[in-house]
Design a protein around this motif. Structure first.
Motif, PDB file in Angstrom:
ATOM      1  N   ALA A 264       0.818  -1.216   0.000  1.00  0.00           N
ATOM      2  CA  ALA A 264       0.000   0.000   0.000  1.00  0.00           C
ATOM      3  C   ALA A 264       0.856   1.272   0.000  1.00  0.00           C
ATOM      4  CB  ALA A 264      -0.923   0.000   1.212  1.00  0.00           C
ATOM      5  N   ARG A 265       2.157   1.095  -0.059  1.00  0.00           N
ATOM      6  CA  ARG A 265       3.130   2.211  -0.061  1.00  0.00           C
ATOM      7  C   ARG A 265       3.009   3.081   1.193  1.00  0.00           C
ATOM      8  NH1 ARG A 265       5.970   3.689  -5.241  1.00  0.00           N
ATOM      9  NH2 ARG A 265       5.707   1.846  -6.539  1.00  0.00           N
ATOM     10  N   ASP A 266       2.861   2.420   2.304  1.00  0.00           N
ATOM     11  CA  ASP A 266       2.839   3.135   3.577  1.00  0.00           C
ATOM     12  C   ASP A 266       4.265   3.583   3.901  1.00  0.00           C
ATOM     13  OD1 ASP A 266       2.960   3.607   6.469  1.00  0.00           O
ATOM     14  OD2 ASP A 266       0.949   2.738   6.538  1.00  0.00           O
ATOM     15  N   PRO A 267       4.490   4.879   4.123  1.00  0.00           N
ATOM     16  CA  PRO A 267       5.858   5.358   4.354  1.00  0.00           C
ATOM     17  C   PRO A 267       6.518   4.765   5.581  1.00  0.00           C
ATOM     18  CG  PRO A 267       4.242   7.087   4.798  1.00  0.00           C
ATOM     19  CD  PRO A 267       3.512   5.980   4.115  1.00  0.00           C
ATOM     20  N   ARG A 268       5.731   4.247   6.515  1.00  0.00           N
ATOM     21  CA  ARG A 268       6.322   3.660   7.716  1.00  0.00           C
ATOM     22  C   ARG A 268       7.167   2.440   7.410  1.00  0.00           C
ATOM     23  NH1 ARG A 268       1.011   2.824  11.204  1.00  0.00           N
ATOM     24  NH2 ARG A 268       0.292   2.274   9.097  1.00  0.00           N
ATOM     25  N   VAL A 269       6.882   1.745   6.318  1.00  0.00           N
ATOM     26  CA  VAL A 269       7.658   0.554   5.971  1.00  0.00           C
ATOM     27  C   VAL A 269       8.458   0.730   4.686  1.00  0.00           C
ATOM     28  CG1 VAL A 269       6.152  -1.034   7.212  1.00  0.00           C
ATOM     29  CG2 VAL A 269       5.687  -0.521   4.821  1.00  0.00           C
ATOM     30  N   LEU A 270       8.263   1.822   3.958  1.00  0.00           N
ATOM     31  CA  LEU A 270       9.059   2.073   2.754  1.00  0.00           C
ATOM     32  C   LEU A 270      10.499   2.432   3.112  1.00  0.00           C
ATOM     33  CD1 LEU A 270       6.634   4.119   0.483  1.00  0.00           C
ATOM     34  CD2 LEU A 270       7.278   1.718   0.248  1.00  0.00           C
ATOM     35  N   LEU A 271      10.724   3.000   4.298  1.00  0.00           N
ATOM     36  CA  LEU A 271      12.065   3.325   4.802  1.00  0.00           C
ATOM     37  C   LEU A 271      12.820   4.290   3.882  1.00  0.00           C
ATOM     38  CD1 LEU A 271      13.238  -0.229   5.996  1.00  0.00           C
ATOM     39  CD2 LEU A 271      11.850   1.442   7.223  1.00  0.00           C
ATOM     40  N   GLY A 272      12.075   5.108   3.158  1.00  0.00           N
ATOM     41  CA  GLY A 272      12.711   6.065   2.255  1.00  0.00           C
ATOM     42  C   GLY A 272      12.840   5.578   0.833  1.00  0.00           C
ATOM     43  N   LEU A 273      12.455   4.339   0.584  1.00  0.00           N
ATOM     44  CA  LEU A 273      12.520   3.784  -0.763  1.00  0.00           C
ATOM     45  C   LEU A 273      11.287   4.202  -1.561  1.00  0.00           C
ATOM     46  CD1 LEU A 273      14.519   1.751  -2.197  1.00  0.00           C
ATOM     47  CD2 LEU A 273      12.756   0.027  -1.805  1.00  0.00           C
ATOM     48  N   ASP A 274      11.487   4.548  -2.809  1.00  0.00           N
ATOM     49  CA  ASP A 274      10.394   4.817  -3.742  1.00  0.00           C
ATOM     50  C   ASP A 274      10.441   3.725  -4.803  1.00  0.00           C
ATOM     51  OD1 ASP A 274       8.366   5.844  -5.280  1.00  0.00           O
ATOM     52  OD2 ASP A 274       9.532   7.514  -6.089  1.00  0.00           O
ATOM     53  N   PRO A 275       9.697   2.626  -4.602  1.00  0.00           N
ATOM     54  CA  PRO A 275       9.816   1.478  -5.504  1.00  0.00           C
ATOM     55  C   PRO A 275       9.537   1.851  -6.956  1.00  0.00           C
ATOM     56  CG  PRO A 275       8.556   0.898  -3.551  1.00  0.00           C
ATOM     57  CD  PRO A 275       8.718   2.386  -3.524  1.00  0.00           C
ATOM     58  N   GLU A 276      10.321   1.279  -7.850  1.00  0.00           N
ATOM     59  CA  GLU A 276      10.168   1.562  -9.274  1.00  0.00           C
ATOM     60  C   GLU A 276       8.929   0.901  -9.853  1.00  0.00           C
ATOM     61  OE1 GLU A 276      13.757   0.203 -11.045  1.00  0.00           O
ATOM     62  OE2 GLU A 276      14.937   1.937 -10.372  1.00  0.00           O
ATOM     63  N   ARG A 277       8.474  -0.176  -9.259  1.00  0.00           N
ATOM     64  CA  ARG A 277       7.343  -0.933  -9.782  1.00  0.00           C
ATOM     65  C   ARG A 277       6.339  -1.181  -8.666  1.00  0.00           C
ATOM     66  NH1 ARG A 277       8.594  -7.265  -9.976  1.00  0.00           N
ATOM     67  NH2 ARG A 277       6.382  -7.131  -9.488  1.00  0.00           N
ATOM     68  N   VAL A 278       5.196  -1.654  -9.059  1.00  0.00           N
ATOM     69  CA  VAL A 278       4.163  -2.001  -8.090  1.00  0.00           C
ATOM     70  C   VAL A 278       4.473  -3.388  -7.528  1.00  0.00           C
ATOM     71  CG1 VAL A 278       1.719  -2.487  -7.759  1.00  0.00           C
ATOM     72  CG2 VAL A 278       2.432  -0.591  -9.238  1.00  0.00           C
ATOM     73  N   TRP A 279       4.506  -3.462  -6.208  1.00  0.00           N
ATOM     74  CA  TRP A 279       4.742  -4.736  -5.535  1.00  0.00           C
ATOM     75  C   TRP A 279       3.475  -5.135  -4.782  1.00  0.00           C
ATOM     76  CZ3 TRP A 279       9.174  -7.712  -5.735  1.00  0.00           C
ATOM     77  CH2 TRP A 279      10.292  -7.122  -6.346  1.00  0.00           C
ATOM     78  N   GLY A 280       2.809  -6.179  -5.266  1.00  0.00           N
ATOM     79  CA  GLY A 280       1.660  -6.710  -4.555  1.00  0.00           C
ATOM     80  C   GLY A 280       2.103  -7.593  -3.406  1.00  0.00           C
ATOM     81  N   GLU A 281       1.171  -7.915  -2.526  1.00  0.00           N
ATOM     82  CA  GLU A 281       1.508  -8.733  -1.362  1.00  0.00           C
ATOM     83  C   GLU A 281       2.080 -10.082  -1.771  1.00  0.00           C
ATOM     84  OE1 GLU A 281      -1.473  -8.930   1.786  1.00  0.00           O
ATOM     85  OE2 GLU A 281      -2.413  -7.142   0.926  1.00  0.00           O
TER      86      GLU A 281
END
Length: 276
Positions: free
Chosen positions: A36-53
């Motif tokens: 869900a691209r919650d910033p709490r777990v992205l750790l500053g990463l902006d993923p290049e692609r969509v990652w589903g569960e």
């Protein structure tokens, strides 16, 4: 020198790998939040692609050795010690390369209560090899979101390792800081170097937001990640992190000492016999 077999045995005995303290529920929750691209777990990463569960679960199974079965939803999670040993070898190679080049390095941790000694020993060894262990933005304020709202913190360094602490809680240089996932401190530290016209680190070593935030900015980074830290492994999969080591990042500090000895020997760093 710790043999590979002895290292593997230690990883299992200390629960750094094998069944770990991180639960399956915690890991799956992190994968849901990351998808869900919650910033709490992205750790500053902006993923290049969509990652589903499902894709994240498959990635973490490949990188860490967790179960790929989505029906497995409870109990302790599992890290494959073979994957940890292989990643530690790659980690040591990057340490050896930066030492050979006598390049500047930056260390930072969001787990100072557990991992400070581990990183500090590596920082001391690289310094002895001629690397400049950077300490930018010492004392600079960083306002970070917490469960209690946005609160001020300050960047501090202990034995060459960056951490953050709440002002007034502990004196500068004391051994403990706060547990943090935020990438803001590394952004501030790197920004301070750039503004001063100083050389950026050739390598950032650490965990959580320190490595994901650095990798997102294009600085080579290597780090540690638990089963509930998917950003670290997505960062490696997408080429933002050079090495991601799967292990439990919350065990007793002395349990990491055999890993320190193994890395220093593999990296052929000076003074390795002095470390605990």
């Amino acid at each position: 020198m710790l043999s590979t077999g002895a290292l593997r045995a230690h990883l299992l005995a200390a629960r750094l790998a094998g069944p770990v303290a991180t639960t399956r529920e915690e890991s799956l929750r992190s994968y849901r939040l990351f998808a869900a691209r919650d910033p709490r777990v992205l750790l500053g990463l902006d993923p290049e692609r969509v990652w589903g569960e499902g894709e994240l679960l498959g990635l973490m199974a490949a990188k860490c050795g967790v179960s790929a079965d989505p029906a497995h939803v409870s109990g302790p999670d599992v890290i494959d010690p073979e994957r940890t040993v292989a990643a530690l070898g790659a980690f040591a190679e990057r340490l050896g390369a930066v030492a050979g080049a006598r390049a500047p390095v930056l260390f930072g941790t969001g787990h100072p209560h557990r991992l400070l000694e581990f990183y500090a020993c590596l920082a001391a060894a690289l310094s002895a090899a001629g690397c400049d262990v950077l300490t930018p933005a010492q004392g600079v304020r960083v306002d970070m979101a917490t469960r209690f709202g946005v609160r001020p913190h300050r960047i501090d360094y202990v034995r060459g390792v960056a951490l953050v602490r709440e002002p007034g809680v502990r004196p500068s240089g004391s051994a403990t800081g706060v547990h943090s996932h935020s990438p803001l401190p590394v952004r501030v530290a790197l920004g301070a170097l750039a503004e001063a016209g100083e050389r950026l680190p050739e390598l950032v070593v650490g965990d959580h937001g320190w490595v994901c935030g650095a990798g997102q900015l294009g600085v080579e980074a290597i780090g540690l990640g638990d089963t509930d830290d998917p950003a670290v492994f997505v960062g490696e999969a997408e080429g933002r992190l050079a090495v991601a080591v799967p292990l439990d990042d919350g065990v007793r500090p002395d349990y990491y000492r055999p890993l320190t000895r193994y890395l220093l020997h593999r990296a052929r760093l000076p003074g390795r016999q002095e470390w605990p």
